[in-house]
Design a protein around this motif. Structure first.
Motif, PDB file in Angstrom:
ATOM      1  N   UNK A 158       0.827  -1.203   0.000  1.00  0.00           N
ATOM      2  CA  UNK A 158       0.000   0.000   0.000  1.00  0.00           C
ATOM      3  C   UNK A 158       0.867   1.262   0.000  1.00  0.00           C
ATOM      4  N   UNK A 159       1.921   1.237   0.808  1.00  0.00           N
ATOM      5  CA  UNK A 159       2.820   2.398   0.817  1.00  0.00           C
ATOM      6  C   UNK A 159       3.461   2.598  -0.546  1.00  0.00           C
ATOM      7  N   UNK A 160       3.918   1.513  -1.143  1.00  0.00           N
ATOM      8  CA  UNK A 160       4.546   1.613  -2.462  1.00  0.00           C
ATOM      9  C   UNK A 160       3.555   2.108  -3.506  1.00  0.00           C
ATOM     10  N   UNK A 161       2.290   1.681  -3.384  1.00  0.00           N
ATOM     11  CA  UNK A 161       1.274   2.126  -4.332  1.00  0.00           C
ATOM     12  C   UNK A 161       1.012   3.617  -4.180  1.00  0.00           C
ATOM     13  N   UNK A 162       0.992   4.112  -2.946  1.00  0.00           N
ATOM     14  CA  UNK A 162       0.825   5.556  -2.715  1.00  0.00           C
ATOM     15  C   UNK A 162       2.000   6.336  -3.312  1.00  0.00           C
ATOM     16  N   UNK A 163       3.213   5.781  -3.138  1.00  0.00           N
ATOM     17  CA  UNK A 163       4.389   6.447  -3.705  1.00  0.00           C
ATOM     18  C   UNK A 163       4.297   6.534  -5.223  1.00  0.00           C
ATOM     19  N   UNK A 164       3.799   5.465  -5.864  1.00  0.00           N
ATOM     20  CA  UNK A 164       3.637   5.490  -7.321  1.00  0.00           C
ATOM     21  C   UNK A 164       2.612   6.544  -7.732  1.00  0.00           C
ATOM     22  N   UNK A 165       1.530   6.639  -6.987  1.00  0.00           N
ATOM     23  CA  UNK A 165       0.490   7.628  -7.311  1.00  0.00           C
ATOM     24  C   UNK A 165       1.046   9.049  -7.264  1.00  0.00           C
ATOM     25  N   UNK A 166       1.779   9.345  -6.209  1.00  0.00           N
ATOM     26  CA  UNK A 166       2.370  10.675  -6.092  1.00  0.00           C
ATOM     27  C   UNK A 166       3.418  10.921  -7.185  1.00  0.00           C
ATOM     28  N   UNK A 167       4.196   9.896  -7.496  1.00  0.00           N
ATOM     29  CA  UNK A 167       5.241  10.051  -8.516  1.00  0.00           C
ATOM     30  C   UNK A 167       4.621  10.306  -9.888  1.00  0.00           C
ATOM     31  N   UNK A 168       3.555   9.582 -10.232  1.00  0.00           N
ATOM     32  CA  UNK A 168       2.916   9.788 -11.523  1.00  0.00           C
ATOM     33  C   UNK A 168       2.216  11.146 -11.591  1.00  0.00           C
ATOM     34  N   UNK A 169       1.645  11.583 -10.482  1.00  0.00           N
ATOM     35  CA  UNK A 169       1.038  12.920 -10.460  1.00  0.00           C
ATOM     36  C   UNK A 169       2.100  14.004 -10.646  1.00  0.00           C
ATOM     37  N   UNK A 170       3.261  13.761 -10.052  1.00  0.00           N
ATOM     38  CA  UNK A 170       4.349  14.737 -10.219  1.00  0.00           C
ATOM     39  C   UNK A 170       4.818  14.790 -11.670  1.00  0.00           C
ATOM     40  N   UNK A 171       4.805  13.651 -12.360  1.00  0.00           N
ATOM     41  CA  UNK A 171       5.159  13.638 -13.780  1.00  0.00           C
ATOM     42  C   UNK A 171       4.190  14.517 -14.568  1.00  0.00           C
ATOM     43  N   UNK A 172       2.904  14.413 -14.269  1.00  0.00           N
ATOM     44  CA  UNK A 172       1.908  15.233 -14.961  1.00  0.00           C
ATOM     45  C   UNK A 172       2.144  16.721 -14.690  1.00  0.00           C
ATOM     46  N   UNK A 173       2.433  17.058 -13.451  1.00  0.00           N
ATOM     47  CA  UNK A 173       2.683  18.469 -13.117  1.00  0.00           C
ATOM     48  C   UNK A 173       3.915  18.991 -13.842  1.00  0.00           C
ATOM     49  N   UNK A 174       4.989  18.221 -13.800  1.00  0.00           N
ATOM     50  CA  UNK A 174       6.218  18.667 -14.445  1.00  0.00           C
ATOM     51  C   UNK A 174       6.066  18.747 -15.964  1.00  0.00           C
ATOM     52  N   UNK A 175       5.247  17.871 -16.536  1.00  0.00           N
ATOM     53  CA  UNK A 175       5.005  17.923 -17.978  1.00  0.00           C
ATOM     54  C   UNK A 175       4.281  19.211 -18.351  1.00  0.00           C
ATOM     55  N   UNK A 176       3.301  19.608 -17.550  1.00  0.00           N
ATOM     56  CA  UNK A 176       2.599  20.868 -17.829  1.00  0.00           C
ATOM     57  C   UNK A 176       3.537  22.059 -17.698  1.00  0.00           C
ATOM     58  N   UNK A 177       4.381  22.046 -16.663  1.00  0.00           N
ATOM     59  CA  UNK A 177       5.315  23.157 -16.467  1.00  0.00           C
ATOM     60  C   UNK A 177       6.334  23.225 -17.601  1.00  0.00           C
ATOM     61  N   UNK A 178       6.809  22.068 -18.049  1.00  0.00           N
ATOM     62  CA  UNK A 178       7.767  22.047 -19.157  1.00  0.00           C
ATOM     63  C   UNK A 178       7.127  22.574 -20.437  1.00  0.00           C
ATOM     64  N   UNK A 179       5.878  22.180 -20.669  1.00  0.00           N
ATOM     65  CA  UNK A 179       5.183  22.678 -21.860  1.00  0.00           C
ATOM     66  C   UNK A 179       4.969  24.183 -21.781  1.00  0.00           C
ATOM     67  N   UNK A 180       4.585  24.674 -20.593  1.00  0.00           N
ATOM     68  CA  UNK A 180       4.381  26.112 -20.434  1.00  0.00           C
ATOM     69  C   UNK A 180       5.683  26.889 -20.633  1.00  0.00           C
ATOM     70  N   UNK A 181       6.784  26.352 -20.098  1.00  0.00           N
ATOM     71  CA  UNK A 181       8.075  27.034 -20.254  1.00  0.00           C
ATOM     72  C   UNK A 181       8.491  27.090 -21.716  1.00  0.00           C
ATOM     73  N   UNK A 182       8.255  26.015 -22.446  1.00  0.00           N
ATOM     74  CA  UNK A 182       8.609  25.998 -23.868  1.00  0.00           C
ATOM     75  C   UNK A 182       7.723  26.953 -24.667  1.00  0.00           C
ATOM     76  N   UNK A 183       6.436  27.009 -24.317  1.00  0.00           N
ATOM     77  CA  UNK A 183       5.522  27.927 -25.005  1.00  0.00           C
ATOM     78  C   UNK A 183       5.932  29.366 -24.757  1.00  0.00           C
ATOM     79  N   UNK A 184       6.307  29.675 -23.517  1.00  0.00           N
ATOM     80  CA  UNK A 184       6.751  31.040 -23.209  1.00  0.00           C
ATOM     81  C   UNK A 184       7.997  31.413 -24.007  1.00  0.00           C
ATOM     82  N   UNK A 185       8.909  30.469 -24.170  1.00  0.00           N
ATOM     83  CA  UNK A 185      10.112  30.729 -24.959  1.00  0.00           C
ATOM     84  C   UNK A 185       9.759  30.939 -26.428  1.00  0.00           C
ATOM     85  N   UNK A 186       8.883  30.099 -26.956  1.00  0.00           N
ATOM     86  CA  UNK A 186       8.461  30.236 -28.353  1.00  0.00           C
ATOM     87  C   UNK A 186       7.773  31.584 -28.565  1.00  0.00           C
ATOM     88  N   UNK A 187       6.928  31.970 -27.624  1.00  0.00           N
ATOM     89  CA  UNK A 187       6.227  33.242 -27.745  1.00  0.00           C
ATOM     90  C   UNK A 187       7.214  34.413 -27.747  1.00  0.00           C
TER      91      UNK A 187
END
Length: 424
Positions: free
Chosen positions: A186-215
């Motif tokens: 259960x602990x390991x499953x919670x860690x995976x959930x948080x890790x995958x959510x962090x991937x989604x957050x970082x992906x959005x931030x990376x996309x926003x940073x690239x868009x700002x540079x392109x703009x």
């Protein structure tokens, strides 16, 4: 069990290799072209509205200098006298028609004074153009660094998610084998959930940073970003760029000096304007009654009764005093700003070296030991999760520290950027 141990050991080895290599290794995409920081700055310089405005300001100042050197236009005067009267002056029988130019003659050096003001304004516009270019360079550098850092944070988050999934599989095997409590899974499953959510957050931030540079650069990015810009650090014995704390020649002080030169030229122009100009009018007069011609010569001089120019001189003198005080204040401010920026860059470099060097190496080693110990039953799952969390935080801290140093260095380079005219 041997298979599980081999899988865990391979995961630990892969994590170390991924961290040791620059994220987004071009070996994975050999055909991709690197879009460098230099290319980004060049693209932004041609697309930025501020740069376009600065170029237009220089062109306007050049036209103003040409305009200041022009002489005033002459005036054609036509004068008809002795008409529409009574007696012999009835109608046009006794009319006297005078035709000739009125040529203004500037005295007191007004033309040269105007040219001096226009020349100073042109120099100020050129300095402002250089300031704009330096500001664009700083903005693009910061956006580029942030985009690279965001992509590296995303790669780190994906790597941590992979490690968390490996830990979940290991925990599942331990639970199925009866070697651990279901709570570990259960602990390991919670860690995976948080890790995958962090991937989604970082992906959005990376996309926003690239868009700002392109703009900002005004064009799409056709290749990958140069991640090496994030890893440039000074030597261990270097504490900030070795530049003297001297504001002379910097853009900020050059602009203040140019403003003073404009004000100084304005005082000269105000004094020149006190001298009245002459209007010389040679003309030809025709007498209608006799059809004779006669020469006429007129000279007009304005009488400075209501406006003798003293108020304009007082205003220009006060503006000169203000400009002189502001340039001395600017010299103090820029000297302090350079000193602070040097200290900030040096501190950022120290933090980056520590975070990306010994601290990261220690966190990697601790995580490696925790994985091996957990696999062999010497460490509990809590110790493993704590070591992995520490490694993830240290990786992110190293990225943030490297980005902070690059931004501090870019800010320092902006402060010490030299003016295009050595006179300033």
């Amino acid at each position: 069990m041997k298979i599980v141990r081999a899988a865990l050991l391979a995961a630990a080895t892969c994590a170390s290799v991924v961290q040791a290599q620059p994220q987004g290794d071009t070996q994975d995409i050999p055909a991709a072209k690197v879009f460098t920081l230099k290319e980004a700055v060049a693209a932004a310089g041609g697309a930025a509205p501020a740069s376009e405005a600065a170029v237009a300001a220089v062109e306007a100042a050049e036209a103003g200098q040409r305009l200041a050197g022009l002489r005033p236009n002459p005036v054609v005067q036509v004068q008809v006298e002795n008409i529409a009267g009574s007696g012999p002056y009835r109608g046009l029988r006794s009319a006297e028609t005078t035709i000739g130019p009125a040529i203004p003659i500037e005295l007191g050096g007004k033309r040269s004074a105007r040219v001096a003001v226009a020349r100073a304004q042109l120099t100020r516009a050129e300095i402002q153009q250089a300031i704009t270019a330096a500001d664009v360079r700083l903005q693009v550098t910061q956006l580029y660094v942030e985009a690279v850092a965001a992509e590296r944070r995303l790669a780190t988050a994906r790597d941590q998610a992979r490690i968390a999934n490996d830990a979940l599989r290991a925990a599942s095997i331990r639970v199925q084998a009866g070697r651990a409590s279901p709570l570990e899974r259960q602990r390991a499953d919670v860690a995976v959930t948080y890790a995958e959510a962090n991937v989604e957050r970082q992906a959005r931030l990376a996309e926003a940073a690239r868009i700002n540079l392109v703009r900002r650069i005004g064009q799409p990015i056709s290749g990958i970003l140069d991640e090496s810009v994030l890893d440039i650090l000074p030597g261990t014995n270097v504490y900030g760029p070795a530049v003297p704390v001297d504001p002379s020649g910097t853009l900020a002080l050059a602009a203040a000096n140019a403003d003073f030169t404009i004000a100084e030229a304005g005082v000269r122009l105000a004094r020149a304007n006190r001298v009245p100009d002459l209007n010389v009018g040679p003309a030809i007069r025709r007498l209608e009654a006799t059809n004779d011609l006669a020469a006429v010569f007129t000279v007009t001089i304005p009488i400075p009764v209501f406006n003798n120019g003293r108020a304009a001189i007082a205003q220009a003198t006060a503006q000169q005093t203000q400009a002189d005080a502001l340039r001395r204040l600017t010299a103090l401010d820029i000297e302090q700003a350079i000193t602070d920026a040097q200290a900030e860059a040096a501190n950022a470099a120290t933090t980056a070296r520590a975070a990306a060097g010994p601290a990261l190496a220690s966190a990697q080693e601790a995580a490696r030991i925790a994985r091996i110990g957990y696999r062999e039953g010497k460490f509990g799952q809590l110790e493993l999760l704590d070591a992995e969390r520490t490694l993830a935080e240290t990786r992110v801290a190293a990225i943030d520290a490297l980005a902070a140093y690059q931004n501090a260095r870019a800010q320092l380079e902006r402060l010490i950027a030299r003016a295009p005219n050595a006179e300033y």
